[in-house]
Design an enzyme around this catalytic site. Sequence first.
Site, short mmCIF file in Angstrom:
data_model
loop_
_atom_site.label_atom_id
_atom_site.label_comp_id
_atom_site.label_asym_id
_atom_site.label_seq_id
_atom_site.Cartn_x
_atom_site.Cartn_y
_atom_site.Cartn_z
N ASP A 189 -6.14 1.01 0.83
CA ASP A 189 -6.22 1.19 2.35
C ASP A 189 -7.57 0.82 2.83
O ASP A 189 -8.32 0.32 2.02
CB ASP A 189 -5.82 2.73 2.57
N LYS A 237 0.91 -1.18 0.16
CA LYS A 237 -0.03 0.18 0.11
C LYS A 237 0.79 1.15 -0.08
O LYS A 237 0.71 2.09 -0.72
CB LYS A 237 -0.87 -0.15 1.16
#
Length: 220
Positions: free
Chosen positions: A144, A126
């Site tokens: 996320d 991420k």
Amino acid sequence: MRESKAKKAERIGNILRILKETYPDAKPELDFNNPFELLVATMLSAQCTDKQVNKTTAVLFPVYGTPEAFAALTEDELAPYIKGCGLYKTKGKNIIAASRILLEQYGGEVPNDRDALTKLPGVGRKTANVVVSNAFGTPAIAVDTHVFRVSNRLGLAEAKDVTKTEQQLMENIPEADWSIAHHWLIFHGRRCCSARNPKCESCTVREYCSEYLKNQKKQK
Ligand code: SF4
């Protein structure tokens, strides 16, 4: 009845078009001036708000803004600056270790390479996606908590984990929109489709949202 491929593509096209219209101001909410600052800010943002990270880095970066400066720090020296972001011991340790690797292996530069980034301590997929897309303009979708929740509710993805969600989003969204779609989904998650109280009745994309349509059917 299962949605046909053509119907799904049309529905997703409508969702993306409306999100674009709804959030013309969508952009990264972390403050940064260069790829290294974005890397550190993103590492600090785990389980912390962007607002708090920005408050922290506004004080931190003018004092220690380069890999050289962070690499020379001890964890105790860094701790007072980043305490407000939570998990500061682990975050501090990782930021210092990552800065040393950047100095030793990359000439003090942040590589525009997702695989190289994910080898840095404390940098997952991420964070690497956030850095390559926002600092280098490389198309990527960082998944996320907001992107995961919102995209699976909307039916842009139908996945149980972030890796599969990212894969499906990359299949379902045109590559040119990957990076900006990430921001549309975060904005939508923060402003409308919150975890506990999604504002479905005022949601601009509800007529194309899988979750909403499913709930409407149940109520009939
Ligand atoms: S309709 Fe509701 S569940 Fe669907 S995206 Fe909008 S707020 Fe979220």
